[in-house]
Design a protein around this motif. Structure first.
Motif, short mmCIF file in Angstrom:
data_model
loop_
_atom_site.label_atom_id
_atom_site.label_comp_id
_atom_site.label_asym_id
_atom_site.label_seq_id
_atom_site.Cartn_x
_atom_site.Cartn_y
_atom_site.Cartn_z
N THR A 1 -30.46 11.72 -46.45
CA THR A 1 -29.84 10.49 -46.95
C THR A 1 -30.41 9.95 -48.25
O THR A 1 -30.61 8.76 -48.40
CB THR A 1 -29.82 9.39 -45.86
OG1 THR A 1 -31.10 9.28 -45.29
CG2 THR A 1 -28.82 9.70 -44.78
N TYR B 1 -34.09 4.88 -51.09
CA TYR B 1 -32.92 5.73 -51.05
C TYR B 1 -31.92 5.29 -52.10
O TYR B 1 -31.62 4.10 -52.21
CB TYR B 1 -32.20 5.63 -49.69
CG TYR B 1 -32.87 6.39 -48.57
CD1 TYR B 1 -32.29 7.55 -48.07
CD2 TYR B 1 -34.05 5.94 -48.03
CE1 TYR B 1 -32.88 8.23 -47.03
CE2 TYR B 1 -34.66 6.63 -46.98
CZ TYR B 1 -34.06 7.78 -46.49
OH TYR B 1 -34.65 8.45 -45.47
N CYS C 1 -33.94 3.91 -39.81
CA CYS C 1 -33.14 4.90 -40.52
C CYS C 1 -32.74 5.99 -39.55
O CYS C 1 -33.50 6.34 -38.64
CB CYS C 1 -33.92 5.50 -41.68
SG CYS C 1 -33.08 6.89 -42.48
N VAL C 2 -31.56 6.56 -39.74
CA VAL C 2 -31.05 7.57 -38.81
C VAL C 2 -31.90 8.84 -38.84
O VAL C 2 -31.91 9.60 -37.88
CB VAL C 2 -29.56 7.86 -39.11
CG1 VAL C 2 -29.41 8.67 -40.41
CG2 VAL C 2 -28.90 8.58 -37.95
N TYR D 1 -28.31 3.07 -42.84
CA TYR D 1 -27.35 3.53 -43.85
C TYR D 1 -26.15 2.59 -43.94
O TYR D 1 -25.44 2.59 -44.94
CB TYR D 1 -26.92 4.99 -43.65
CG TYR D 1 -26.17 5.36 -42.39
CD1 TYR D 1 -24.80 5.16 -42.27
CD2 TYR D 1 -26.84 5.96 -41.32
CE1 TYR D 1 -24.12 5.54 -41.13
CE2 TYR D 1 -26.18 6.34 -40.17
CZ TYR D 1 -24.82 6.14 -40.07
OH TYR D 1 -24.16 6.52 -38.93
#
Ligand SMILES: Nc1nc2c(c(=O)[nH]1)N[C@H]1C(S)=C(S)[C@@H](COP(=O)(O)O)O[C@H]1N2
Ligand SMILES: [Mo]
Length: 245
Positions: free
Chosen positions: A56, A71, A118-119, A202
């Motif tokens: 990501t 990010y 976060c994933v 996200y």
């Protein structure tokens, strides 16, 4: 730059999983100890394809970031401040609106303290966000009856996100102006980002510039690449951590 054919852009999306795990362990230290089992569980649950395309957009750790990672899917993002920041609310509304920073700061603020998740696994516990509930902006604009969802756009020119109308109307979904009791800095998506507390990070689009009411939720940037549009922490993207009641 990597010559890996799966790498689609300068931020290293699609880096092999093995390298990503190693990077995570080295760079994130203790956070990675928490992250690894979560990520593994995701992979076991069949997240492999999406995770392959992941990291990501990781481009480095933020200085003094307290565990945050920086990010951006865009190579560079212009800085905007009180003079030139604008947030547009439009689409299926009665009264399209444009807010500058002073206008947003002048509205009643809400405060939420939750873990950022976060994933890909990293987590920042107990992080405070303050800002204007998206619900208030929607009410000010007047959502038309056919409006069922929101598209969020960003002044990086690239990133998009979406929520259904009921999700956007939650009181823990906001246009965040500050984080950890400080004005949101550029690296974290300042001066204003979306903050969706109950979902993977996200969903929290940085450098927010547009809130557009649409008929249906449209997949956002990462969702086009395989992530869940409904991104509830622990209940999406191959995870089912929620205790059964
Ligand atoms: N505009 C924009 N918003 C974004 C992203 C991005 O690349 N661009 N990345 C998302 C992802 S995957 C995460 S984990 C968080 C990271 O936020 P941070 O840079 O403040 O840690 O922002 C989210 N919002
Ligand atoms: Mo993320």
């Amino acid at each position: 730059m990597s010559t890996d054919t799966r790498t689609q852009d300068p931020d290293g999306h699609g880096a092999p999983v093995g390298r990503r795990l190693l990077l995570g362990t080295v760079a994130a230290g203790a956070a990675a100890l928490v992250a690894a089992p979560v990520l593994r569980r995701g992979l076991e649950a069949g997240l492999g394809a999406a995770a392959d395309r992941d990291p990501t957009g990781l481009t480095g750790l933020l200085p003094n970031g307290g565990g945050f990672r920086y990010y951006s899917v865009a190579a560079s993002v212009p800085e905007r401040g009180p003079a030139d920041y604008r947030l547009r609310v439009d689409g299926l509304v009665e009264r399209p609106m444009t807010y500058d920073l002073a206008a947003l700061r002048g509205m009643p603020q809400t405060r939420v303290v939750r873990d950022v998740q976060c994933v890909t696994g990293w987590r920042v516990p107990g992080t405070s966000f303050e800002g204007v509930p998206v619900m208030r902006l929607l009410d000010a604009a007047g959502v038309r009856p056919e409006g069922r969802a929101i598209r969020f756009t960003c002044f990086d020119g690239t990133y998009t996100e979406s929520l259904t109308l009921p999700q956007a109307r939650r009181d823990d979904v906001m246009v965040a102006l500050s984080m950890q009791d400080r004005p949101l800095e550029h690296g974290h998506g300042g001066p204003a980002r979306l903050y969706v507390a109950p979902m993977y990070f996200y969903k929290s689009a940085k450098w927010l510039s547009g809130i557009t009411v649409t008929r249906e939720a449209e997949p956002g940037y990462w969702e086009e690449l395989g992530y869940d549009v409904d991104a509830w922490v622990g209940r999406s993207n191959g995870r089912d951590d929620a205790p059964t009641v």
